[in-house]
Design an enzyme around this catalytic site. Structure first.
Site, PDB file in Angstrom:
ATOM      1  CG  HIS A 186     -28.399  73.624  67.379  1.00 31.69           C
ATOM      2  ND1 HIS A 186     -27.698  72.437  67.243  1.00 31.69           N
ATOM      3  CD2 HIS A 186     -27.639  74.408  68.173  1.00 31.69           C
ATOM      4  CE1 HIS A 186     -26.565  72.506  67.908  1.00 31.69           C
ATOM      5  NE2 HIS A 186     -26.505  73.693  68.486  1.00 31.69           N
TER       6      HIS A 186
ATOM      7  CD  GLU B 269     -23.340  78.064  71.815  1.00 31.81           C
ATOM      8  OE1 GLU B 269     -23.761  78.968  72.565  1.00 31.81           O
ATOM      9  OE2 GLU B 269     -23.539  76.849  72.030  1.00 31.81           O
TER      10      GLU B 269
END
Length: 265
Positions: free
Chosen positions: A11, A89
């Protein structure tokens, strides 16, 4: 033998990235202005690549990044993105929202190295790896199932365009493999998959590919570089060969490519 390409992008930058604050899963921060620029730059780099599937973590920073990448695409602007919590994550428990320096201090107090230390309420490295393994095995089964019913590309797109659209850009990067490039002379990609995820998760997934599955690395990279976290919107490409009942063969074409970030501030 079934073959597919897997392009993995981290990201874009968030405010907390810049401030070195752990986000994990609990700090669902949006992209910063720089992060949106990085996503657009990655999209421009990948704009001529024909993807057949798009997956993203369901957290805000990855959702915004994959949207920024696909809106630049020549072929995939309207592609449906599948959001998957297995791509999130690593969970850092009580350390989420705290400075990275605090996590290091916690690890030191526990007598452990930072990467292997698990804060209270966090995920162990093995748990993160198992999430990645589960998602990867899901991809392999999905592509195997779809391989026999592959849709024809539109008439204006050459039949080997999955291969050529990747080969046009990835051999140009300094970290790309000279000995394992996408082979355009033998078309055979059943799919080309885009995944947007997170730094610690990607490091775990790549470790699984190259250690557990004994994947091949470009000659320009060494295994110690696997410990490095990808830069924001760093791009990695893997070619996967597999068959039903067999262990997948993973070939890393490039890892954590950042050429597209030159000039992005």
């Amino acid at each position: 033998m079934t073959r597919f390409a897997l392009t993995v992008v981290r990201h874009g930058e968030t405010r907390l990235n810049k401030e070195k604050i752990l986000q994990g899963q609990g700090m669902d921060e949006p992209l910063s202005e720089t992060g949106f620029k990085q996503a657009a730059a990655a999209g421009n780099f990948l704009k001529n690549v024909l993807f057949t599937h798009a997956f993203s973590s369901d957290l805000t920073r990855t959702r915004q990044t994959i949207h920024g990448v696909l809106e630049k695409s020549k072929f995939c602007k309207d592609m449906t993105v599948k959001y998957d919590s297995r791509l999130r994550e690593r969970r850092y428990g009580v350390a989420e929202g705290k400075a990275l320096s605090e996590l290091r201090a916690m690890a030191k107090a526990a007598g452990k190295e930072c990467p292997v230390f698990t804060p209270p309420g966090g995920e162990t490295l093995d748990q993160v790896k198992m999430r990645g393994k589960d998602f990867f095995e899901f991809l392999c089964q999905l592509i195997l199932k779809e391989a026999g019913q592959k849709e024809q590309l539109s008439p204006e797109v050459p039949s080997n365009y999955l291969e050529t659209s990747l080969a046009e850009i990835f051999p140009l990067g300094k970290n790309c493999s000279p000995e394992y490039r996408v082979d355009c002379s033998h078309p055979g990609l059943a799919a080309s998959i885009l995944v947007v995820s997170h730094g610690a998760y990607m490091r775990s997934l790549f470790g699984y590919f190259l250690t557990d599955l004994k994947g091949s690395l470009p000659a320009t990279l060494n295994r110690s570089e696997l410990t490095a976290v990808s830069p924001n919107t760093g791009i990695s490409l893997f070619i996967i060969d597999f068959q039903e009942g067999g262990e997948p063969e993973v070939h890393c074409v490039c890892m954590n490519l950042r050429d597209h970030l030159n000039g992005v501030k």
